[in-house]
Design an enzyme around this catalytic site. Structure first.
Site, mmCIF file in Angstrom:
data_model
loop_
_atom_site.group_PDB
_atom_site.id
_atom_site.type_symbol
_atom_site.label_atom_id
_atom_site.label_comp_id
_atom_site.label_asym_id
_atom_site.label_seq_id
_atom_site.Cartn_x
_atom_site.Cartn_y
_atom_site.Cartn_z
ATOM 1 N N THR A 96 0.837 -1.204 0.000
ATOM 2 C CA THR A 96 0.000 0.000 0.000
ATOM 3 C C THR A 96 0.868 1.248 0.000
ATOM 4 O O THR A 96 1.959 1.247 0.556
ATOM 5 C CB THR A 96 -0.869 -0.030 1.271
ATOM 6 O OG1 THR A 96 -1.843 -1.042 1.111
ATOM 7 C CG2 THR A 96 -1.562 1.294 1.541
ATOM 8 N N THR A 116 -0.283 1.301 6.752
ATOM 9 C CA THR A 116 -0.170 0.136 5.880
ATOM 10 C C THR A 116 0.004 -1.096 6.752
ATOM 11 O O THR A 116 0.676 -1.040 7.779
ATOM 12 C CB THR A 116 1.016 0.241 4.907
ATOM 13 O OG1 THR A 116 1.147 -1.006 4.208
ATOM 14 C CG2 THR A 116 2.329 0.546 5.622
HETATM 15 N N1 ASP Z 1 -3.740 -2.260 4.598
HETATM 16 C C1 ASP Z 1 -3.989 -2.837 3.307
HETATM 17 C C2 ASP Z 1 -5.228 -3.683 3.382
HETATM 18 O O1 ASP Z 1 -5.419 -4.356 4.375
HETATM 19 C C3 ASP Z 1 -2.872 -3.675 2.815
HETATM 20 C C4 ASP Z 1 -1.550 -2.967 2.760
HETATM 21 O O2 ASP Z 1 -1.251 -2.148 3.610
HETATM 22 O O3 ASP Z 1 -0.782 -3.251 1.834
HETATM 23 O O4 ASP Z 1 -5.958 -3.726 2.428
#
Ligand code: ASP
Length: 362
Positions: free
Chosen positions: A197, A248
């Protein structure tokens, strides 16, 4: 005394977490970015791969810094930084997004303006090249905060967004991750090992804060799963009086803790009870910038420790009204960068790589 009370208060609120901090003196503007946190193995990172990540992080940081250093808005700076990472195939946002169980790429994003706490978010969108711009258009051109799926796409068309062919988002590396997940019956965490992310948070010279986050979610997601990234208060939050945060990590845990809002709420609480002040550095007995940075860092670490206690992992970036640019993560690494008007400018991947102490201003 104030310092002592703050330390006691934070000891009650906090638990240890892996994190780092920098304390820019009176920064006039500040920017922090991330491209995901996770179990990053230094041995698996070739010099070429590392250089490619660092180059794209630096480009994103430079694009946002340029706007801020020329007196532009925090909102414009975070969008400029995020767009570069959405367009890069290296990150799990826009091009290069992870695949759903059904083999599609479904994008989530959110954005928040600390001036008035106006916010926009979209979830499960498949045909918009830069989801962060659509989230911002929801904020500015609709009465709503969050739109999803086909409705969000219809809104995009109405607002003049080009329809991007879904194939644009697909990359071989992400397709292979989905195939491996299915073949070896792995969880999305097993195949990803990291979260890609992207996000950015900024303070501009007018004292305004902004935060934005954009993602493809988690590999193999099904049933319309939505994580924290598009949820205001979980993945993204900005309030001029407290902080701007982008997260993230394993979204389900960030949702349950309400990470981004929780960090800002703790900073508001510390200010309301006079344990922390962003307004009066320099006054007698007032904490200096480094003490404030340490207090803010502890607050962020404490919230990340709650995520870890529940079984989740990941990280956050945040900036304060004073311009501290802070990272906190409980993973081995987080693709990240920060730049401030005090001369800090760096990108880093693994834990403890910051070179802040080498910069002339700190
Ligand atoms: N937080 C994001 C999700 O759970 C994933 C990520 O941080 O890459 O969709």
């Amino acid at each position: 005394m104030k310092k002592l009370i703050a330390a006691v208060a934070l000891a009650l609120l906090s638990q240890p977490a892996l994190a780092e901090e920098a304390a820019p003196e009176q920064a006039r503007w500040s920017l922090a970015i991330h491209g995901g946190a996770g179990t990053l193995d230094p041995n698996a990172m070739t010099p070429e791969k590392r250089a490619a990540y660092e180059a794209d992080l630096q480009r994103a940081l430079d694009a946002g810094s340029k706007i801020l250093s020329e007196g532009g808005d925090a909102m414009d700076a975070i969008k400029a930084a995020i767009i570069i990472m959405e367009d890069s195939p290296l990150f799990n946002a826009g091009k290069g997004a992870v695949f759903t169980w059904d083999g599609t790429n479904e994008l989530d994003a959110s954005i928040m303006d600390g001036r008035d706490r106006s916010a926009g978010a979209i979830a499960g969108v498949k045909t918009v090249r830069n989801p962060i711009l659509l989230a911002d258009t929801v904020r500015t051109q609709s009465e709503h905060v969050m739109l999803m799926g086909a409705g969000a796409e219809a809104f995009a068309v109405e607002k003049g967004f080009a329809v991007t062919p879904p194939e644009y988002f697909a990359t071989e590396a992400r397709r292979e991750a989905l195939e491996r997940m299915k073949a070896e019956k792995l969880s999305s965490l097993d195949v990803d090992h990291k979260f890609g992310t992207v996000g950015a948070v900024a303070l501009d010279m007018k004292g305004n804060l902004a935060a934005g986050t954009s993602t493809g979610g988690m590999t193999g997601k099904r049933w319309g799963r939505i994580g924290d990234a598009p949820v205001i208060g979980a993945g993204t939050y900005a309030d001029n009086s407290a902080c701007a945060v982008s997260a993230t990590g394993w979204g389900e845990y960030f949702l349950r803790v309400g990470v981004a809002h929780e960090i800002c709420a703790r900073l508001r609480f510390l200010q309301a009870t006079n344990w922390l002040s962003f307004d009066s550095p320099g006054e007698a007995n007032a904490p200096d910038a480094e003490e404030i940075a340490a207090t803010v860092q502890e607050a962020a670490d404490a919230v990340m420790a709650e995520v870890a206690d529940l079984g989740g992992d990941g990280g956050v970036i945040l900036v304060t009204p004073e311009g501290h640019a802070i990272f906190s993560f409980n993973t081995t690494g987080m693709y990240r960068g920060r730049a401030t008007s005090a001369g800090l400018n760096e990108v880093a991947i693994f834990g403890g790589e910051e070179r802040a102490s080498d910069t002339p201003d700190h």
